[in-house]
Scaffold this motif. Structure first.
Motif, PDB file in Angstrom:
ATOM      1  N   SER A 100       0.694  -1.357   0.215  1.00  0.00           N
ATOM      2  CA  SER A 100      -0.090  -0.227   0.009  1.00  0.00           C
ATOM      3  C   SER A 100       0.741   0.810  -0.019  1.00  0.00           C
ATOM      4  O   SER A 100       1.919   1.193   0.448  1.00  0.00           O
ATOM      5  CB  SER A 100      -0.704   0.147   1.077  1.00  0.00           C
ATOM      6  N   SER A 104      -2.050   5.544   2.181  1.00  0.00           N
ATOM      7  CA  SER A 104      -3.604   5.079   2.032  1.00  0.00           C
ATOM      8  C   SER A 104      -3.759   4.515   3.035  1.00  0.00           C
ATOM      9  O   SER A 104      -4.607   4.043   3.992  1.00  0.00           O
ATOM     10  CB  SER A 104      -3.388   4.496   0.943  1.00  0.00           C
ATOM     11  N   SER A 108      -6.431   4.186   6.588  1.00  0.00           N
ATOM     12  CA  SER A 108      -7.229   3.461   7.045  1.00  0.00           C
ATOM     13  C   SER A 108      -6.788   3.359   8.798  1.00  0.00           C
ATOM     14  O   SER A 108      -7.784   2.258   8.800  1.00  0.00           O
ATOM     15  CB  SER A 108      -6.416   2.094   5.897  1.00  0.00           C
ATOM     16  N   VAL A 138      -2.119   7.689  -4.861  1.00  0.00           N
ATOM     17  CA  VAL A 138      -3.538   7.024  -2.886  1.00  0.00           C
ATOM     18  C   VAL A 138      -3.772   5.947  -3.647  1.00  0.00           C
ATOM     19  O   VAL A 138      -4.219   6.149  -4.684  1.00  0.00           O
ATOM     20  CB  VAL A 138      -4.267   8.543  -2.905  1.00  0.00           C
ATOM     21  N   ASP A 140      -5.628   2.122  -3.292  1.00  0.00           N
ATOM     22  CA  ASP A 140      -6.485   0.826  -1.566  1.00  0.00           C
ATOM     23  C   ASP A 140      -5.505   0.002  -1.692  1.00  0.00           C
ATOM     24  O   ASP A 140      -5.117  -0.718  -2.541  1.00  0.00           O
ATOM     25  CB  ASP A 140      -7.809   0.099  -2.707  1.00  0.00           C
TER      26      ASP A 140
END
Length: 252
Positions: A100, A104, A108, A138, A140
């Motif tokens: 990641s 991001s 999270s 960015v 997921d």
């Protein structure tokens, strides 16, 4: 690249194939972990290794007594290398690998408290090219391996964070990443930021401060903690004084 001390001393680590990672030298690691040992932060620590590369810093921490490590890197080659190293050392049950972007991943996560300075930051301040700092787009985050189930309402606290971003990453971007990171820390947490010694000292967000720095040739290390309130500052000063005195005794 090898682990230089602790339970896995001498173990060779797999490096990401064809990547531009910049492993921390043995000389710098030796000094860094000596200082961390002095601060007493390694034993049973919950560690976060950002821009992990091969995971050398996180695995060194595990070798010296850390309990678990979250590794974060946007490069798939790095994620594969970290996974291979964790399996080789037999500690894959104590590691989480997040393929990641750092922004991001931090977005999270949620800590047990929100700092006012962070609450004032616009949510899109880190997105796209608005900051001009050169961060990856960015994306997921994909968790490749998760060994511990956590209560979503519990929040996360990291005792020790390694942050070794690419040297070309803009200073504004470094500051904003630190701002997002600060809500995942408590007063005993330490963040180690590695930068080029020719670069300026990173500008701290309101919640954080540099309490120690050291240069090694082309490399500079900055030790960062939450900014203490007046009452907390007195307590922290007392602890730091004890550590410095012990270090001075050893040097003598």
């Amino acid at each position: 690249m090898r682990i230089i001390a602790g339970a896995f001393k001498g173990s060779r680590l797999v490096a990401p194939g064809g990547s531009n990672t910049r492993p921390t030298s043995d000389r710098v690691k030796e000094s860094l972990f000596s200082m961390l040992d002095g601060y007493g932060v390694l034993k049973a620590a919950n560690v976060l290794d950002l821009f992990a590369g091969s995971g050398g810093l996180g695995f060194e921490a595990m070798s010296r007594g850390a309990a678990e490590v979250d590794f974060v890197d946007s490069a798939s080659a790095s994620a594969r290398a970290v996974e291979a190293n964790a399996q080789k050392l037999g500690i894959d049950h104590s590691t989480r690998i997040h393929s990641s972007d750092v922004v991001s991943f931090l977005s999270s996560q949620h800590g047990p408290r929100q700092h006012a300075s962070l609450q004032r930051q616009p949510e899109d301040h880190m997105g796209g090219s608005a900051h001009g700092g050169g961060l990856d787009e960015v994306q997921d985050g994909q968790v490749l391996e998760t060994r511990t189930v956590r209560d979503e309402d519990e929040g996360r606290i990291f005792d020790l964070v390694f942050m070794d971003p690419p040297y070309p990453l803009g200073e504004d971007a470094v500051t904003q990443i630190l701002g997002r990171l600060s809500r995942l820390l408590d007063m005993e947490s330490i963040v180690v930021v590695e930068r080029a010694s020719r670069a300026p000292e990173p500008t701290m967000p309101a919640a954080l401060e540099v309490f120690r720095s050291k240069s090694f040739g082309e490399t500079a290390l900055y030790f960062v903690q939450l900014r203490a309130t007046s009452d907390e500052a007195s307590e922290v000063a007392g602890v730091a004084g004890g550590v410095d005195a012990a270090t001075a005794d050893e040097s003598a």
